[in-house]
Enzyme design. Sequence first.
Site, PDB file in Angstrom:
ATOM      1  N   PRO A  89      23.399  45.481  41.718  1.00  0.00           N
ATOM      2  CA  PRO A  89      22.320  46.480  41.722  1.00  0.00           C
ATOM      3  C   PRO A  89      22.443  47.467  42.879  1.00  0.00           C
ATOM      4  O   PRO A  89      21.837  48.537  42.842  1.00  0.00           O
ATOM      5  CB  PRO A  89      21.045  45.634  41.862  1.00  0.00           C
ATOM      6  CG  PRO A  89      21.428  44.265  41.410  1.00  0.00           C
ATOM      7  CD  PRO A  89      22.873  44.112  41.799  1.00  0.00           C
ATOM      8  N   GLU A 116      21.724  34.801  43.453  1.00  0.00           N
ATOM      9  CA  GLU A 116      21.167  35.944  44.194  1.00  0.00           C
ATOM     10  C   GLU A 116      22.224  36.983  44.534  1.00  0.00           C
ATOM     11  O   GLU A 116      21.894  38.092  44.964  1.00  0.00           O
ATOM     12  CB  GLU A 116      20.480  35.463  45.468  1.00  0.00           C
ATOM     13  CG  GLU A 116      19.185  34.709  45.212  1.00  0.00           C
ATOM     14  CD  GLU A 116      18.204  35.509  44.369  1.00  0.00           C
ATOM     15  OE1 GLU A 116      17.846  36.620  44.770  1.00  0.00           O
ATOM     16  OE2 GLU A 116      17.801  35.007  43.300  1.00  0.00           O
ATOM     17  N   ARG A 154      36.937  52.919  25.120  1.00  0.00           N
ATOM     18  CA  ARG A 154      36.685  53.994  24.151  1.00  0.00           C
ATOM     19  C   ARG A 154      37.396  55.291  24.497  1.00  0.00           C
ATOM     20  O   ARG A 154      37.669  56.103  23.612  1.00  0.00           O
ATOM     21  CB  ARG A 154      35.193  54.289  24.048  1.00  0.00           C
ATOM     22  CG  ARG A 154      34.338  53.165  23.563  1.00  0.00           C
ATOM     23  CD  ARG A 154      32.896  53.614  23.520  1.00  0.00           C
ATOM     24  NE  ARG A 154      32.710  54.740  22.623  1.00  0.00           N
ATOM     25  CZ  ARG A 154      32.583  54.613  21.313  1.00  0.00           C
ATOM     26  NH1 ARG A 154      32.597  53.433  20.757  1.00  0.00           N
ATOM     27  NH2 ARG A 154      32.437  55.686  20.563  1.00  0.00           N
ATOM     28  N   ASP A 169      32.520  62.081  21.240  1.00  0.00           N
ATOM     29  CA  ASP A 169      31.473  61.178  21.682  1.00  0.00           C
ATOM     30  C   ASP A 169      30.368  61.934  22.404  1.00  0.00           C
ATOM     31  O   ASP A 169      30.619  62.878  23.140  1.00  0.00           O
ATOM     32  CB  ASP A 169      32.042  60.116  22.630  1.00  0.00           C
ATOM     33  CG  ASP A 169      32.240  58.773  21.941  1.00  0.00           C
ATOM     34  OD1 ASP A 169      32.206  58.748  20.703  1.00  0.00           O
ATOM     35  OD2 ASP A 169      32.439  57.775  22.649  1.00  0.00           O
TER      36      ASP A 169
HETATM   37  C1  9D3 Z   1      15.555  38.651  41.225  1.00  0.00           C
HETATM   38  C2  9D3 Z   1      16.693  38.731  42.166  1.00  0.00           C
HETATM   39  N1  9D3 Z   1      16.691  39.997  42.913  1.00  0.00           N
HETATM   40  C3  9D3 Z   1      15.851  39.851  44.103  1.00  0.00           C
HETATM   41  C4  9D3 Z   1      15.368  41.164  44.596  1.00  0.00           C
HETATM   42  C5  9D3 Z   1      18.029  40.372  43.313  1.00  0.00           C
HETATM   43  C6  9D3 Z   1      19.026  40.339  42.221  1.00  0.00           C
HETATM   44  C7  9D3 Z   1      20.100  39.482  42.280  1.00  0.00           C
HETATM   45  C8  9D3 Z   1      21.031  39.450  41.263  1.00  0.00           C
HETATM   46  C9  9D3 Z   1      18.917  41.173  41.132  1.00  0.00           C
HETATM   47  C10 9D3 Z   1      19.856  41.146  40.102  1.00  0.00           C
HETATM   48  C11 9D3 Z   1      20.897  40.271  40.162  1.00  0.00           C
HETATM   49  C12 9D3 Z   1      21.902  40.214  39.081  1.00  0.00           C
HETATM   50  N2  9D3 Z   1      22.321  41.563  38.658  1.00  0.00           N
HETATM   51  C13 9D3 Z   1      23.587  41.917  38.561  1.00  0.00           C
HETATM   52  O1  9D3 Z   1      24.478  41.108  38.776  1.00  0.00           O
HETATM   53  C14 9D3 Z   1      23.920  43.289  38.218  1.00  0.00           C
HETATM   54  C15 9D3 Z   1      23.090  44.414  37.899  1.00  0.00           C
HETATM   55  C16 9D3 Z   1      21.672  44.549  37.743  1.00  0.00           C
HETATM   56  O2  9D3 Z   1      20.864  43.607  37.858  1.00  0.00           O
HETATM   57  N3  9D3 Z   1      21.186  45.789  37.455  1.00  0.00           N
HETATM   58  C17 9D3 Z   1      21.979  46.863  37.287  1.00  0.00           C
HETATM   59  N4  9D3 Z   1      23.292  46.785  37.395  1.00  0.00           N
HETATM   60  C18 9D3 Z   1      23.828  45.566  37.694  1.00  0.00           C
HETATM   61  S1  9D3 Z   1      25.452  45.277  37.907  1.00  0.00           S
HETATM   62  C19 9D3 Z   1      25.236  43.673  38.237  1.00  0.00           C
END
Ligand code: 9D3
Length: 236
Positions: A89, A116, A154, A169
Amino acid sequence: MQFTVVTLFPELIDAFGDVGIVGRSRARGLVDIATVNPRDFAADRRGTVDDAPYGGGPGMVMMVTPLRRAIAAARARSGGRTLVAYLSPQGRRFEQALVAELAAYDHLVLLAGRYEGIDERVIERDVDCELSVGDFIVSGGEVPAMLVIDAITRTLPGALGDARSAVEDSFSDGLLDHPHYTRPEVVDGDAVPPVLLSGDHGAIAAWRRDQRLARTRARRPDLLAAGGKPEPDPVG
Ligand code: 9D3
């Protein structure tokens, strides 16, 4: 092009690679998709890959050693131009401009986290870039990794077959798609727009262009903001 996904759930990636355009591209030898499981590189017999976070707090963190060994094994699958991307994220937003940048590599190693997240020292030492697929929370990096593989595949020459091209596309020219219709001509009282039955290919092209612009203006005006956006470097 080679993709290697570092994941605790290789069966997800394997199933994805068997179907659709990605499946056909694999069968044709256009792309190669493999997985490496950090659990196979754990330091103990139990296959431990996660531990509690220093500093406390909920959840678990993926440990350095299984990940670092797995990334090394993934890298070893090729001698070509390789990029190690961690799906997270906190990453740079994955969008069509970035698809083209990433398609220039011979080998993408896609690191999918669970729990996490992963120990920061892996990001600092073993990862080239971080990619996010959008401002929403999913449970791990596997679905984002599949999305990256799909979007890049793609764009590779030959992936879409002769009748279609990546240039057609949506997003290749920054506009949304026009509406589509197929038989029957009228269904439950709803008719196909007459221009599509006219046989006038110029009029049809003009109508579709107009629909694309109108829909983009109504639904995604941000896409019409003047000029192409400059993209930062994917690395770092
Ligand atoms: C509820 C856990 N969060 C606490 C603030 C942190 C968190 C940890 C692990 C939030 C998401 C994740 C898992 N997400 C991904 O591995 C992920 C992801 C995403 O959640 N949103 C957008 N792109 C991606 S790329 C990998």
